[in-house]
Enzyme design. Structure first.
Site, PDB file in Angstrom:
ATOM      1  N   LYS A  26       0.839  -1.198   0.000  1.00 53.42           N
ATOM      2  CA  LYS A  26       0.000   0.000   0.000  1.00 53.42           C
ATOM      3  C   LYS A  26       0.873   1.246   0.000  1.00 53.42           C
ATOM      4  O   LYS A  26       1.875   1.318   0.728  1.00 53.42           O
ATOM      5  CB  LYS A  26      -0.900  -0.022   1.233  1.00 53.42           C
ATOM      6  N   SER A 103      -9.298   1.776   2.815  1.00 51.60           N
ATOM      7  CA  SER A 103      -8.372   2.489   1.949  1.00 51.60           C
ATOM      8  C   SER A 103      -7.253   1.596   1.401  1.00 51.60           C
ATOM      9  O   SER A 103      -6.425   2.039   0.609  1.00 51.60           O
ATOM     10  CB  SER A 103      -7.736   3.645   2.729  1.00 51.60           C
ATOM     11  N   SER A 127     -10.086  -0.484   7.125  1.00 50.10           N
ATOM     12  CA  SER A 127      -9.510  -0.420   5.785  1.00 50.10           C
ATOM     13  C   SER A 127      -8.832  -1.689   5.312  1.00 50.10           C
ATOM     14  O   SER A 127      -8.363  -1.751   4.175  1.00 50.10           O
ATOM     15  CB  SER A 127      -8.527   0.751   5.697  1.00 50.10           C
TER      16      SER A 127
END
Length: 375
Positions: A26, A103, A127
């Site tokens: 990420k 996210s 997330s």
């Protein structure tokens, strides 16, 4: 100082337990020599390229994982949708035309597409667990503080955690075994609390898809309420409000000065959340902290060793790209673990109209390994 975990593998000269596994990272985590963008072009422009890997990346690499790329994240990790106004929406192969969840959207997408075996993500308010549910994956939000966030862009530090998404429980357990620091604090899970007061708020189709997974685990299942009866808006909604207040306040403490100096362009949802965050006062924080303290005590009391909370990971399947989600309904299911600093595991449970929905299992802090064993 060199991480002793990493040094042990270097000294042994071995490939490690994750050898051959592909890692998607990420874009909140530093990779040496690669810019960290945090989902926003202005962040990318105003921050230097890191010279070291983030601690979590370094541990996974030292254990043999091979980084195959960085992945899209919602801006500064402040969304549960998986859409990014600047970089687009990663694909959800389990639900074409629908969001992957955020996210940790790009990491979930890469794993679901088979482009990576391990997706490194963060979970502040859901997330990892929400993308896992939407994409039919396994994912763990660990106990707060058990995985280092050194070298990762923060959102709300007292809630932020780093964890993993995977297509199967064995890979999840292997990767999290590398990341988790400190000894396990709990024995095996033998009892599940599936509280009627929470399940009554879940849409009927999701209840019908997820409850059979709870029963199939073969453990004792109690349906007694999690909360004592209260007045409107109800304890679960009060928990959501407290979580949202504290998260927003912390996010502004972290990024408010940067926003005021560099004036980044945010997508509409993130822009509104940061604008509201700037207005939160001490009275709001004090009230939210009292709710948080109560949630910590409640989780310790209701989830003793051997017991896990069993609730859906999200109210329903992924929503269509372009549709507005019910963010409040999602956070009511994810905020319990966040407020308590507790681990939350998402596992595939079933489908609603052919779209995946997940089961969320929450243990008291320190129960990470017990949840992974149950997976």
């Amino acid at each position: 100082m060199t991480d002793p975990f990493i040094r042990a593998f270097e000294d042994a000269g071995c490939e490690g337990p994750l050898a051959g596994l592909r890692l998607a990272v990420k874009d909140l985590f530093d990779l040496a020599g690669v810019p960290t963008g945090a989902g926003n072009p202005r962040w990318l422009e105003t921050h230097a390229t890191p010279v070291n890997d983030a601690a979590a990346v370094a541990r996974l690499r030292a254990a043999g994982a091979r980084v195959v790329g960085k992945t899209i994240t919602d801006e500064l990790a402040w969304s549960l949708n998986g859409t990014n106004a600047h970089y687009g929406t990663p694909e959800n192969p389990a639900a074409p035309g629908r969001v992957p969840g955020g996210s940790s959207s790009g990491s979930a997408s890469a794993v679901a597409l088979g482009l990576a075996d391990i997706g490194l993500g963060t979970d502040t308010g859901g997330s990892i667990r929400v993308p896992a549910s939407y994409c039919g994956l396994y994912g763990l939000r660990p106990t707060h503080g058990r995985v280092s966030l050194e070298g990762a862009v923060p959102l709300a530090p007292s809630f932020d955690t780093a964890g993993v998404l995977a297509r199967d429980a064995a890979t999840l357990r292997l990767a999290m075994g590398v990341l988790l620091e400190g000894a396990a604090a709990a024995g095996p899970i033998t009892r599940l609390l599936a509280p009627q007061d929470i399940w009554d708020e879940i849409p009927e189709a999701t209840r019908a898809a997820v409850m059979p997974k709870v029963e199939a685990l073969g453990l004792v299942v109690d349906r007694e309420p999690l909360f004592d009866s209260g007045t409107e808006p109800g304890p679960l909604e009060a928990a959501r409000v407290a979580y949202a207040t504290l998260q927003a306040w912390e996010a502004w403490q972290q990024h408010g000065a940067w926003i005021e100096e560099h004036r980044p362009e945010f997508g509409p949802g993130v822009a509104v959340r940061f604008a509201n965050a700037a207005t939160i006062g001490n009275t709001d924080i004090a009230a939210a902290q009292r709710v948080r303290s109560g949630m910590m005590s409640l989780v310790q009391d209701r989830l003793p060793e051997g017991t896990a909370l069993a609730i859906p990971a999200a109210p329903g399947p992924a929503f269509k790209i372009g549709d507005a989600p019910n963010r409040e309904a999602i956070v009511r299911l994810t905020c319990i673990a966040g407020l308590a600093g507790a681990p939350g595991l998402a596992v595939p449970a079933g489908t609603v109209e052919g779209l995946p929905v997940g089961l969320q299992l929450v243990a008291a802090p320190g129960g990470d390994e017990a949840l992974l064993a149950l997976a």
